[in-house]
Design an enzyme around this catalytic site. Sequence first.
Site, PDB file in Angstrom:
ATOM      1  N   GLU A  41       6.364  68.678  39.450  1.00 17.23           N
ATOM      2  CA  GLU A  41       6.167  70.078  39.797  1.00 17.23           C
ATOM      3  C   GLU A  41       6.908  70.409  41.078  1.00 17.23           C
ATOM      4  OE1 GLU A  41       1.909  70.918  39.362  1.00 17.23           O
ATOM      5  OE2 GLU A  41       2.341  72.688  40.594  1.00 17.23           O
ATOM      6  N   HIS A  76      23.029  49.080  34.704  1.00 18.18           N
ATOM      7  CA  HIS A  76      21.847  49.932  34.572  1.00 18.18           C
ATOM      8  C   HIS A  76      20.642  49.198  34.001  1.00 18.18           C
ATOM      9  CE1 HIS A  76      22.949  54.113  35.704  1.00 18.18           C
ATOM     10  NE2 HIS A  76      24.158  53.577  35.662  1.00 18.18           N
ATOM     11  N   HIS A  94      30.266  43.640  31.094  1.00 21.91           N
ATOM     12  CA  HIS A  94      30.034  45.062  31.327  1.00 21.91           C
ATOM     13  C   HIS A  94      30.973  45.694  32.347  1.00 21.91           C
ATOM     14  CE1 HIS A  94      28.060  48.902  31.630  1.00 21.91           C
ATOM     15  NE2 HIS A  94      28.048  48.762  32.939  1.00 21.91           N
ATOM     16  N   ASN A 128      -3.448  73.162  43.534  1.00 20.26           N
ATOM     17  CA  ASN A 128      -4.872  72.995  43.284  1.00 20.26           C
ATOM     18  C   ASN A 128      -5.612  72.405  44.482  1.00 20.26           C
ATOM     19  OD1 ASN A 128      -3.644  70.596  43.016  1.00 20.26           O
ATOM     20  ND2 ASN A 128      -4.473  70.090  41.000  1.00 20.26           N
ATOM     21  N   ASP A 155      28.935  51.407  26.684  1.00 21.22           N
ATOM     22  CA  ASP A 155      27.764  52.096  27.234  1.00 21.22           C
ATOM     23  C   ASP A 155      27.155  53.083  26.243  1.00 21.22           C
ATOM     24  OD1 ASP A 155      28.528  52.532  30.777  1.00 21.22           O
ATOM     25  OD2 ASP A 155      28.988  50.886  29.414  1.00 21.22           O
TER      26      ASP A 155
END
Lengths: 739, 163
Positions: free
Chosen positions: A702, A242, A293, A693, A180
């Site tokens: 945000e 992944h 994997h 806003n 990985d």
Amino acid sequence: MGCGVTKSDQFHKHSGKAVTTIRAAVLIQRWYRQYVARTEMRRRYTWHIFQSIEYSGEQAQIKLYNFLGYLMDNFTPSSNERNLISHIFRENDICRDAEWERYFCYKKIEVPEIYSGPHLTFPLTVEQAVGLVEAFRNKKQLHSRYALQLLLETWKLLRMLPNINRISTCHSKEITICGDLHGQLEDLLLIFYKNGMPSLEKPYVFNGDFVDRGKDSIEILLILFAFLLVYPSDVYLNRGNHEDHIVNLRYGFTKEVLTKYKMHGKRILKLLQKIFSWLPLATVIDQKVLVLHGGISDSTDLNLLARLDRHNYISALRPPKKRNQSSASTSMDSDLDEDVWGANRIFQRRASLTFPKPLGARDCFHNRSLQDFSDRIKVNVETELEIRRRRRSAFNAVMKEPETETPTLSFDSVYSDNAKEEWKQILDLLWSDPMAQEGCVPNEVRGGGCYWGPDITEDFLNKHNLQLIIRSHECKQDGYEFCHNRKVLTLFSASNYYDVGSNRGAYVKLGPDLVPYVVQYQASSMIRELTVRQSVGRTERSALKVLREQLFAHKSDLICAFKKFDSENTGVVSLNDWASAVESVMHLDLPWRMLRCQLVTRKTSEGMIDYYDWFNELAIIGPNSDNIDQSLLETLYRHRSTLETIFRIVDTDNSGFITMEDFRQTWKLLSVYLKMEITDEAISDLAVTIDSNQDGSIDIDEFMEAFRLTDKKSRLERGRSMFMGTATDLTKLEGDPNI
Amino acid sequence: MAESNNQSAETKLSDVHKRIKAAFETFDNAANNTVDVREIGTIIYSLGCFPSQADLHDFIAEVEEDHSGYIHLDRFLPAMTKVLLEHKFPPIPKDLLLQAFEVLDKDNKGYLEPEELTKYMTQEGEPFTQEEMEEMLTGLADHERNVIYYKDVINQLAIDPDM
């Protein structure tokens, strides 16, 4: 001596000098050995903390995906919630190459003069590949035009590869195998520095999980693909769990690409979805060593794996649709995006409503509303929330209740037995972990794949005439670990994975003798100078910080639990009861009694804990939130990652903004999923505080930033802890010191 | 009164048991209630005890199963409980530790040279292995002067009171 021997006489220097010296030495040795042992213990439980949280995150993602899949399968067509998320379930159409090539066309993308990164021409040369590595080392970014072109070429190449690569050591001296990497570019650079770059004399196998968590996932992919194009017979890539767009939504890769490639990120991600599905599943070396994997299960069959159509599995978390679905579904299947179809957007969504209805018992849910559904899911979520001790209880559960619904992926009755079997094979390959006990049980900790035992390894190797399995998927302190009588080797190449100093990385060299030779390393020169004590201390502080935040996020449940032990409402509980309460709420398999002294520093004179006081002691501060519902806030802290993942799913045009209406819908979804009441008013309050806003849309980043918990205690420490909330933090990290 | 005393004794015992089990389980890799005998020292130390090597050998002799190399929780638990309840291997008081260092610091310098410490630790008492010695020097030596300021070191590696 006389009877007046005091303590200070014990080491009186003028008598029995030799004896005194020995006594002194023994004392110091005892003291120091105790200190070393304590450090070792701390290192172990620090590891447990990180690993626990990591795995419960993976499990959460699968549960979320299951939940969304359930919604998809069972909701009335007009349901708003369904529309929000349907796009991630759109399956790929059978290859319409011409249309795809048009969509991914890079030719119209202009490269401005001020661009200072590398310019690529195809066919790619080794000088260009090496140049790419250099450019990334110097923090340059590859222009989207070249990125798309490179990815297109990669896609074309991968389509010609078999499911299982078969290579041999006879043409070269040694094959290098890496585990990985998880977006940690400095580790890849370190490997190339120590071992040399891929070439005809230096073949490499990269064993999956190239992306997510680290901040340079796309750079790693571009490097690996570049070398793959230059040396197609000497570079081999295996798919990891992944390499999956569903997982990427939670763990940072999606966000990284959209941030770095603002204009074309969406296309790049789409192309990568295809590329991931075309990555080979495993590699066999000299017909004796299997590299994959995750691992195997008791039903893994290499012949079956070699035959199936791997590209039908865009995400390993969902089985493919049957090919012979009605023609009405083709328009739904097509996932050419909205840009291209423009005005047909509405048509698109309505067309998707012709999704054929699933058969079987779930029919009856068709016309139910979201509310009815929440009752149903309540039961499922409750059973799923009972996370028991990793190996033992998983084993017991299987023995006692073979039909129990586990929080693993569910099979839909629509799919043929064949498809189900194939899907399980791939899932096991990408998600399984070895265990010490014999047998094979579902991997409930991660939510996918199995735990398999040494007897399974033995049978499997015999059946396929192999001698060794090399796999990755699990972080190991030394970068590697043998198990199952040295027949299974776990290899992990992302050093400092949980935090700076947490672990080394490793790669393996395999010559014709097929005896693995392991090379270890650790990126960041800063680490080498730290003593064991310092590096354990550092990682420990990081882990504890994460844990404190988690504890704070569960405040109301914890207080409930404490009250159960405090029937007389004294506000204090014993240390033992504290541990029991925390254990029952947190569902993290951690040694709470050992962690107790780190997490609780203030005790009353009778040795009890004032639990209200303790929350203050945790020194976690949230944002200024007087006007916001407390339980809503707590939900937010606890389920940050899930919430952010849903936001990103809802943000269909990947702009980073969602509308107020979608924001509300998201919370509704979450409230059903978590089976809790969230009023419209509470949601509005939340939204208003962040829509600064006032334009009716919300910036996801945000929002997540505004509601972050911060740890007052270690404000100065900005270690590379990856669990500081969500994947948002990963792309905002300061760069690590160079090698 | 007597009743509440009994209760607290019971809960205290249960607490002790849970702590021992938690420490034990950290090293129980196969999840079958056994640990490698070589880890027993670490477990006992981490529970706040300060046995000497001789003490450890005696303890192990009591609980090991026929030299199998493994120790089972069933035997470890009662033996360890006794150790904790009887405070059998108590911590070393700071001032005693300081005096021990002062004994070794023959010239009263206030610090020890690495060679001095090495000589004592590897030749006297219950000697360190080379690995242990190296670890100690890396951990305790002052980075610039390369000597061990033992007073500082004693304060830094403070003993955990809760255990």
